[in-house]
Design a protein around this motif. Structure first.
Motif, mmCIF file in Angstrom:
data_model
loop_
_atom_site.group_PDB
_atom_site.id
_atom_site.type_symbol
_atom_site.label_atom_id
_atom_site.label_comp_id
_atom_site.label_asym_id
_atom_site.label_seq_id
_atom_site.Cartn_x
_atom_site.Cartn_y
_atom_site.Cartn_z
ATOM 1 N N LYS A 1 0.807 -1.227 0.000
ATOM 2 C CA LYS A 1 0.000 0.000 0.000
ATOM 3 C C LYS A 1 0.837 1.272 0.000
ATOM 4 C CE LYS A 1 -4.589 -1.026 1.680
ATOM 5 N NZ LYS A 1 -5.583 -0.857 2.725
ATOM 6 N N ALA B 1 -7.931 -3.634 -6.766
ATOM 7 C CA ALA B 1 -8.754 -2.807 -5.878
ATOM 8 C C ALA B 1 -7.901 -1.761 -5.145
ATOM 9 C CB ALA B 1 -9.479 -3.695 -4.867
ATOM 10 N N ARG B 2 -6.732 -2.175 -4.664
ATOM 11 C CA ARG B 2 -5.858 -1.228 -3.925
ATOM 12 C C ARG B 2 -5.441 -0.062 -4.806
ATOM 13 N NH1 ARG B 2 -2.746 -6.082 -2.720
ATOM 14 N NH2 ARG B 2 -3.430 -6.874 -0.711
ATOM 15 N N THR C 1 -6.829 0.998 -7.601
ATOM 16 C CA THR C 1 -7.998 1.795 -7.990
ATOM 17 C C THR C 1 -8.394 2.742 -6.856
ATOM 18 O OG1 THR C 1 -8.742 -0.023 -9.384
ATOM 19 C CG2 THR C 1 -10.385 1.650 -8.828
ATOM 20 N N GLN C 2 -8.409 2.237 -5.636
ATOM 21 C CA GLN C 2 -8.781 3.085 -4.496
ATOM 22 C C GLN C 2 -7.786 4.228 -4.317
ATOM 23 O OE1 GLN C 2 -9.468 0.599 -1.057
ATOM 24 N NE2 GLN C 2 -11.427 -0.118 -1.865
ATOM 25 N N GLU D 1 -8.374 6.888 -7.007
ATOM 26 C CA GLU D 1 -9.749 7.385 -7.165
ATOM 27 C C GLU D 1 -9.816 8.919 -7.119
ATOM 28 O OE1 GLU D 1 -12.010 8.345 -4.280
ATOM 29 O OE2 GLU D 1 -13.406 8.992 -5.847
ATOM 30 N N GLN D 2 -9.132 9.509 -6.112
ATOM 31 C CA GLN D 2 -9.141 10.979 -5.963
ATOM 32 C C GLN D 2 -8.518 11.651 -7.174
ATOM 33 O OE1 GLN D 2 -9.428 13.270 -2.826
ATOM 34 N NE2 GLN D 2 -11.173 11.864 -2.768
ATOM 35 N N TYR E 1 -15.390 -7.137 -9.600
ATOM 36 C CA TYR E 1 -15.014 -5.815 -9.066
ATOM 37 C C TYR E 1 -15.159 -4.753 -10.164
ATOM 38 C CZ TYR E 1 -12.281 -2.135 -6.834
ATOM 39 O OH TYR E 1 -11.879 -0.934 -6.294
ATOM 40 N N LEU F 1 -17.512 -1.535 -9.992
ATOM 41 C CA LEU F 1 -16.825 -0.237 -10.081
ATOM 42 C C LEU F 1 -17.426 0.623 -11.203
ATOM 43 C CD1 LEU F 1 -14.243 1.337 -9.073
ATOM 44 C CD2 LEU F 1 -13.068 0.316 -11.045
#
Ligand SMILES: NC(=O)c1ccc[n+]([C@@H]2O[C@H](COP(=O)([O-])OP(=O)(O)OC[C@H]3O[C@@H](n4cnc5c(N)ncnc54)[C@H](OP(=O)(O)O)[C@@H]3O)[C@@H](O)[C@H]2O)c1
Length: 238
Positions: A58, A108-109, A111-112, A115-116, A154, A158
């Motif tokens: 992360k 997923a990690r 993409t999250q 996202e901003q 996912y 999404l």
């Protein structure tokens, strides 16, 4: 979204399909191309900026999203596979955990984390690199198939979730492609360059999914049949 004039960030872009995505983005006139990779040393491609990222870590993902905060097109390409003896193999759980960590949680990690970055742009898009395996029984790839099927799910959640924000989400499905991942597997393979060209064309045409070879298109066309391809694969696909 047309890749021309976008700023692209691609995971796993030091080789294979990811590198082909990076080169073709540059060829099509992308403003900036970030090539995400676990190890940046020795990477030297004109006009392509290497950025360290491990999709299981992360901190490296957050750092990459900060460096590449002008990204408008995110390509979740990094992935890996493992051959096992089938759904009942003794190493099934260990292999599944490892592949889910990269192929599902990795998507997923990243993409999250982006996202901003993407939401703050007027036009943005995400391409998720999936596979025909989400619909094709190949028992020796059971953990890979499950991780890609999860990533497909996912991707669909999404897309729906982001539709009001105008972020296009494109799922790429393809069978065997000629990269390191399929070394030693003696079957017909699509060329990475062709897959990438079709994918960017589909993105420009506003599509949500691309089947990048004939076998995958045929497989998808069986899904509404009484006996779909995931029960009895079309001849030549297994
Ligand atoms: N080849 C096929 O037949 C085929 C078919 C359908 C879908 N796909 C998908 O296409 C994508 C690209 O695969 P490929 O065929 O180009 O395979 P590849 O040549 O083996 O490349 C895989 C890439 O993913 C990177 N990667 C692996 N684990 C990572 C991690 N934890 N963090 C960051 N990067 C990581 C690798 O980096 P390192 O160099 O550091 O290992 C490499 O850059 C994958 O998602 C794969 O599942 C491939």
């Amino acid at each position: 979204m047309d890749v021309t004039n976008t700023t692209v960030f691609i995971t796993g872009a030091n080789r294979g399909l990811g590198l082909a995505f990076a080169r073709e983005a540059r060829r099509r006139g992308a403003k900036k191309v970030y090539a995400g990779m676990r190890n940046t040393s020795g990477f030297d491609e004109p006009g392509i900026i290497p950025v360290r990222i491990d999709v299981t870590d992360k901190a490296s993902i957050a750092a990459a999203a900060e460096i590449a905060d002008d990204t408008t097109l995110l390509i979740n390409n990094a992935g890996t596979a493992a051959l096992i003896d089938g759904p009942l193999a003794s190493d099934f759980e260990a292999q599944s955990k490892q592949l889910f960590d990269i192929n599902y949680y990795g998507v997923a990690r990243v993409t999250q984390a982006f996202e901003q970055v993407l939401s703050s742009k007027q036009h943005a898009a995400i391409i998720n690199v999936l596979s025909d395996i989400v619909w094709l029984p190949r028992p020796y790839l059971t953990p890979y198939a499950a991780s890609k099927a999860a990533a497909w799910s996912y991707t669909n959640q999404l897309r729906f979730h982001l539709q009001d924000r105008g972020i296009q989400v494109l799922g790429l499905h393809v069978g065997f492609v000629d990269t390191d991942l399929t070394n030693g597997i003696d079957v017909p393979k699509a060329s990475p360059e062709d897959v990438v060209r079709q994918t960017y064309d589909a993105l420009a045409a506003g599509k949500s999914e691309i089947m990048a070879d004939q076998g995958t298109s045929l497989l998808k066309s069986t899904l509404a049949a009484e006996i779909p391809g995931y029960i009895t694969p079309p001849p030549g696909l297994f």
